[in-house]
Write a protein that holds these residues in place. Structure first.
Motif, PDB file in Angstrom:
ATOM      1  N   SER B   2       0.842  -1.210   0.000  1.00 16.36           N
ATOM      2  CA  SER B   2       0.000   0.000   0.000  1.00 16.36           C
ATOM      3  C   SER B   2       0.873   1.255   0.000  1.00 16.36           C
ATOM      4  O   SER B   2       2.072   1.204   0.282  1.00 16.36           O
ATOM      5  N   ARG B   3       0.244   2.371  -0.295  1.00 15.06           N
ATOM      6  CA  ARG B   3       0.986   3.630  -0.253  1.00 15.06           C
ATOM      7  C   ARG B   3       1.461   3.960   1.152  1.00 15.06           C
ATOM      8  O   ARG B   3       2.459   4.662   1.335  1.00 15.06           O
ATOM      9  N   LEU B   4       0.737   3.470   2.145  1.00  9.85           N
ATOM     10  CA  LEU B   4       1.175   3.681   3.530  1.00  9.85           C
ATOM     11  C   LEU B   4       2.459   2.890   3.792  1.00  9.85           C
ATOM     12  O   LEU B   4       3.430   3.434   4.333  1.00  9.85           O
ATOM     13  N   ASP B   5       2.476   1.621   3.383  1.00 15.55           N
ATOM     14  CA  ASP B   5       3.694   0.804   3.529  1.00 15.55           C
ATOM     15  C   ASP B   5       4.866   1.451   2.801  1.00 15.55           C
ATOM     16  O   ASP B   5       5.972   1.560   3.337  1.00 15.55           O
TER      17      ASP B   5
END
Lengths: 162, 162
Positions: B2-5
């Motif tokens: 994900s973009r968070l990761d």
């Protein structure tokens, strides 16, 4: 600790909490609610964790990466102080998970938001559902869940509805 | 991922590189240059790592946390395409460390910035000094330093001036 260190810890704690909770809400039916879209990174993480669930996002004004904006049906636009009290009808059923990380640097504002969320979020959650919050919501009668390993106390607050 | 990761990995890589480099520029005299102030978190980290060095920050328009804004003497305001070519005179002496993380999502723009930085940064660095860049600057003749453990290849590029 520099603000960079502190920020990395905060964002990592968020990810670690959400990853852990993804394995814990299997028994609860219903959508996921995200308070605050921001740049959309957390929404993107939530949809990777919960591909089979509807995800509703509350946001005052969208300013996220274009690839990380929910469809209109799942975007609840407006001031959360106005939209949250009416959200139960819009969403149609109680949620399995609510994630809120809308605290600011302003302590007084945070206390006001926390008190507001503590009043209005419980009605939006299904039995067995979970609220993950950056702020203490003082939810008496809810089960306080332990944080994932490595996440310092009080950085996140996890509550399960009995 | 994900973009968070992906974001957590990117910011952690930045911190890990800067922490490592803090132990490697002891032999080089001169200030630290930061390209892009942003929210000021990295500037805050740099001043925690380098309390004894001057830190100059290049920024088009300041929008950082009030506690993370350099004094006017160390803030080089304006478009970097204009300010960087004239920076040697303003700063007065070559730098021990330059950190640049101003890439965008736009590949063509990034290539233009990288080519520009590759032309203008070398003059700003002292012998033994280091450039840490989110983009490949193609600095032939410079020593390419290994990344810290856990930082994936090409996430950062570390160059030491011979």
């Amino acid at each position: 600790m520099s603000r960079l260190d502190s920020f990395i810890r905060r964002v990592s704690a968020q990810r670690d909490c959400l990853n852990m909770l993804a394995g814990m809400i299997g028994g609860a039916d219903g959508p996921v609610l995200e308070l605050g879209l921001g740049n959309g990174r957390t929404f993107d993480h939530l949809r990777s964790l919960f591909p089979g669930r509807e995800i509703f996002v509350f946001e005052r004004k969208v300013a996220a990466h274009p690839a990380c904006i929910p469809d209109d049906d799942f975007l609840i636009l407006g001031d959360i102080f106005e939209t949250l009290p009416k959200a139960r009808q819009r969403i149609g059923r109680p949620a399995a998970l609510v994630h809120t990380d809308i605290g600011t640097g302003d302590e007084e504002g945070n206390a006001r938001i926390a008190a507001f969320l503590g009043r209005h979020l419980p009605d939006l959650v299904a039995p067995g559902g979970i609220i993950a919050s950056d702020q203490d919501l003082g939810l008496d009668g809810w089960e306080a869940l332990p944080l994932p390993e490595g996440v310092p106390a009080k950085r996140y607050h996890l509550y399960r509805k009995r």
